[in-house]
Structure formats: C-alpha cells, structure tokens
Design a protein around this motif. Structure first.
Motif, mmCIF file in Angstrom:
data_model
loop_
_atom_site.group_PDB
_atom_site.id
_atom_site.type_symbol
_atom_site.label_atom_id
_atom_site.label_comp_id
_atom_site.label_asym_id
_atom_site.label_seq_id
_atom_site.Cartn_x
_atom_site.Cartn_y
_atom_site.Cartn_z
ATOM 1 N N PHE A 66 32.557 11.199 56.413
ATOM 2 C CA PHE A 66 33.361 10.383 55.501
ATOM 3 C C PHE A 66 32.677 9.036 55.274
ATOM 4 N N LYS A 67 32.120 8.460 56.339
ATOM 5 C CA LYS A 67 31.399 7.180 56.232
ATOM 6 C C LYS A 67 30.156 7.338 55.360
ATOM 7 N N GLN A 68 29.399 8.429 55.557
ATOM 8 C CA GLN A 68 28.217 8.686 54.723
ATOM 9 C C GLN A 68 28.605 8.804 53.258
ATOM 10 N N ALA A 69 29.697 9.511 53.002
ATOM 11 C CA ALA A 69 30.127 9.746 51.619
ATOM 12 C C ALA A 69 30.641 8.474 50.966
ATOM 13 N N SER A 70 30.994 7.486 51.761
ATOM 14 C CA SER A 70 31.457 6.206 51.221
ATOM 15 C C SER A 70 30.294 5.244 50.973
ATOM 16 N N SER A 71 29.085 5.671 51.309
ATOM 17 C CA SER A 71 27.899 4.839 51.113
ATOM 18 C C SER A 71 27.161 5.274 49.849
ATOM 19 N N ALA A 72 26.008 4.669 49.634
ATOM 20 C CA ALA A 72 25.202 5.011 48.457
ATOM 21 C C ALA A 72 24.148 6.073 48.777
ATOM 22 N N MET A 73 24.257 6.716 49.935
ATOM 23 C CA MET A 73 23.291 7.748 50.338
ATOM 24 C C MET A 73 23.273 8.911 49.350
ATOM 25 N N MET A 74 22.086 9.516 49.228
ATOM 26 C CA MET A 74 21.979 10.755 48.458
ATOM 27 C C MET A 74 22.457 11.890 49.358
ATOM 28 N N LEU A 75 23.416 12.640 48.890
ATOM 29 C CA LEU A 75 24.007 13.707 49.686
ATOM 30 C C LEU A 75 23.811 15.054 49.012
ATOM 31 N N ASP A 76 23.752 16.093 49.832
ATOM 32 C CA ASP A 76 23.719 17.466 49.331
ATOM 33 C C ASP A 76 24.290 18.376 50.408
ATOM 34 N N VAL A 77 24.166 19.657 50.238
ATOM 35 C CA VAL A 77 24.746 20.617 51.176
ATOM 36 C C VAL A 77 24.203 20.425 52.590
ATOM 37 N N THR A 78 22.963 19.942 52.724
ATOM 38 C CA THR A 78 22.389 19.780 54.063
ATOM 39 C C THR A 78 23.034 18.625 54.834
ATOM 40 N N THR A 79 23.821 17.799 54.172
ATOM 41 C CA THR A 79 24.574 16.754 54.868
ATOM 42 C C THR A 79 25.524 17.387 55.887
ATOM 43 N N VAL A 80 25.972 18.589 55.583
ATOM 44 C CA VAL A 80 26.922 19.303 56.440
ATOM 45 C C VAL A 80 26.203 20.123 57.517
ATOM 46 N N ALA A 81 24.910 20.368 57.348
ATOM 47 C CA ALA A 81 24.164 21.234 58.272
ATOM 48 C C ALA A 81 24.220 20.776 59.735
ATOM 49 N N PRO A 82 24.090 19.480 60.051
ATOM 50 C CA PRO A 82 24.190 19.093 61.468
ATOM 51 C C PRO A 82 25.561 19.420 62.070
ATOM 52 N N TYR A 83 26.604 19.250 61.283
ATOM 53 C CA TYR A 83 27.958 19.603 61.721
ATOM 54 C C TYR A 83 28.022 21.094 62.049
ATOM 55 N N ALA A 84 27.467 21.905 61.160
ATOM 56 C CA ALA A 84 27.453 23.348 61.384
ATOM 57 C C ALA A 84 26.604 23.700 62.604
ATOM 58 N N ALA A 85 25.497 22.987 62.803
ATOM 59 C CA ALA A 85 24.615 23.262 63.946
ATOM 60 C C ALA A 85 25.320 22.972 65.268
ATOM 61 N N PHE A 86 26.088 21.888 65.321
ATOM 62 C CA PHE A 86 26.857 21.618 66.544
ATOM 63 C C PHE A 86 27.873 22.728 66.781
ATOM 64 N N GLY A 87 28.465 23.233 65.714
ATOM 65 C CA GLY A 87 29.390 24.358 65.849
ATOM 66 C C GLY A 87 28.706 25.566 66.465
ATOM 67 N N VAL A 88 27.480 25.855 66.010
ATOM 68 C CA VAL A 88 26.697 26.963 66.568
ATOM 69 C C VAL A 88 26.506 26.755 68.067
ATOM 70 N N LEU A 89 26.102 25.543 68.429
ATOM 71 C CA LEU A 89 25.851 25.239 69.837
ATOM 72 C C LEU A 89 27.086 25.520 70.693
ATOM 73 N N TYR A 90 28.233 25.010 70.262
ATOM 74 C CA TYR A 90 29.448 25.194 71.061
ATOM 75 C C TYR A 90 29.912 26.643 71.079
ATOM 76 N N PHE A 91 29.786 27.347 69.962
ATOM 77 C CA PHE A 91 30.161 28.761 69.959
ATOM 78 C C PHE A 91 29.247 29.562 70.885
ATOM 79 N N LEU A 92 27.944 29.254 70.864
ATOM 80 C CA LEU A 92 27.016 29.970 71.745
ATOM 81 C C LEU A 92 27.276 29.655 73.210
ATOM 82 N N ILE A 93 27.534 28.394 73.530
ATOM 83 C CA ILE A 93 27.846 28.037 74.917
ATOM 84 C C ILE A 93 29.066 28.825 75.388
ATOM 85 N N SER A 94 30.114 28.851 74.578
ATOM 86 C CA SER A 94 31.329 29.571 74.965
ATOM 87 C C SER A 94 31.079 31.065 75.079
#
Length: 194
Positions: free
Chosen positions: A148-176
């Motif tokens: 939300f903070k990134q989206a409120s800035s002037a940063m250039m955003l695309d679908v890969t903005t969400v990729a780190p979030y998805a990667a953490f999800g992978v990590l936690y699902f694999l750990i479990s």
C-alpha cells in the motif's frame, strides 16, 4: 490394522500436507509467469493479478470442504468472499492505474493475513505445523502495508511488485508442508512399531 494411522488428527495432517504443497506449487508457477511473461506483457500481468485472489478463493473452498465446508469454517468463508470481491476489485482497479491495483492488492494482503492468522489459530489444537501459517499471516499483513505504501508513491509498479509477497507465501507453505511430511512419517513409523 492400526487405528492410530486413521485418526482425525492424522487425516487432517495428511490433507494439510498435500494442500500446502499444492498452494506452494501454484504460487511458484504464478511467480514464474509474473516474472517471465507478466512483467513484459501488461495484459498477461493484469490477468495474473486477477488470478491470484481468484485462486485464493478457490483454494479456501477446496480446503474448507475437507473440514465441514465453508459454513463450519467462518474465517475461510469470509476469506473466500473477500478474495472473490478482491478479484473483481482488481479487475476494476486495472482500468484506473497500476497504483490503484496494487493498493487493492495490499489491502487484501492485510485482510487475508489476519484471516489466515485466525484460521491457523483455530487449527492449532488439531493440526501440526500451524506456527508457520501464523507467521505467514503476520507477514502477509505487513507485506500488505508495504505494498500500500509503494502504491502511494511515485514508483513504477507492475505484476512483479506482488512477486515477493507470493514468494514469502511459497516459503511458509513449504515449511508447513515439510513439517507435516516429517511429522506424518514419524507418526506412521511409530504406529507400525506398536
């Protein structure tokens, strides 16, 4: 035949192991598609952004069916409803801007993180490996605030903005999933020895 192997706790752990591996696999595929195709083709990136919460909605239905359905699992039912609404909201936000889209995604990450925390706490007594899902829920909430903070800035955003979030999800699902794989194997071995 040993009844220890067929206990509800054992069955629940086996299902969650499979479910967490499935969630991790789908997320890995989504990340690869986002980085390889979505970043370079905005239309594909847009579709992937809609697919992410739509898949979460479907995954909640699949998981809830194994434990009495959505009506018996209020956090998952609410998560399902929110994820469907978010998929629609993301489709609408994409017509405005990528920043608006990432804001919607960030808000959803916050809410779904809180709901995941709730579902994991409910499962704490009956299933193993929930500590990683509790951490995942907390991380999702923090990642949502960051997006939300990134989206409120002037940063250039695309679908890969969400990729780190998805990667953490992978990590936690694999750990479990791995935690449950080890636990389920030990439980089966202990049951055979008895």
């Amino acid at each position: 035949m040993n009844s220890e192997i067929d206990t509800p706790n054992s069955s629940s752990n086996q299902w969650l192991q499979t479910y967490y591996f499935l969630r991790a696999g789908v997320s890995i595929l989504w990340i690869v598609l986002a980085v390889v195709l979505g970043k370079h083709h905005p239309m594909i990136g847009a579709v992937l952004l809609v697919i992410y919460p739509a898949w979460d909605a479907l995954a909640n239905v699949i998981d809830a069916r194994r434990s009495g359905g959505l009506s018996k699992n209020p956090p998952q039912k609410f998560n399902f409803i929110v994820s469907v609404i978010v998929a629609i909201a993301i489709a609408g936000a994409l017509t405005i801007s990528m920043n608006a889209t990432i804001k919607v995604f960030g808000l959803w990450a916050i809410f779904s993180g809180v709901l995941q925390l709730s579902a994991s706490v409910r499962r704490w007594k009956t299933s193993s490996g929930q500590w990683a899902m509790i951490l995942s829920g907390a991380q999702s909430t923090l990642a949502g605030v960051f997006m939300f903070k990134q989206a409120s800035s002037a940063m250039m955003l695309d679908v890969t903005t969400v990729a780190p979030y998805a990667a953490f999800g992978v990590l936690y699902f694999l750990i479990s999933a791995i935690w449950l794989l080890v636990k389920n194997s030990r439980d089966r071995s202990a049951a055979l020895v008895r």
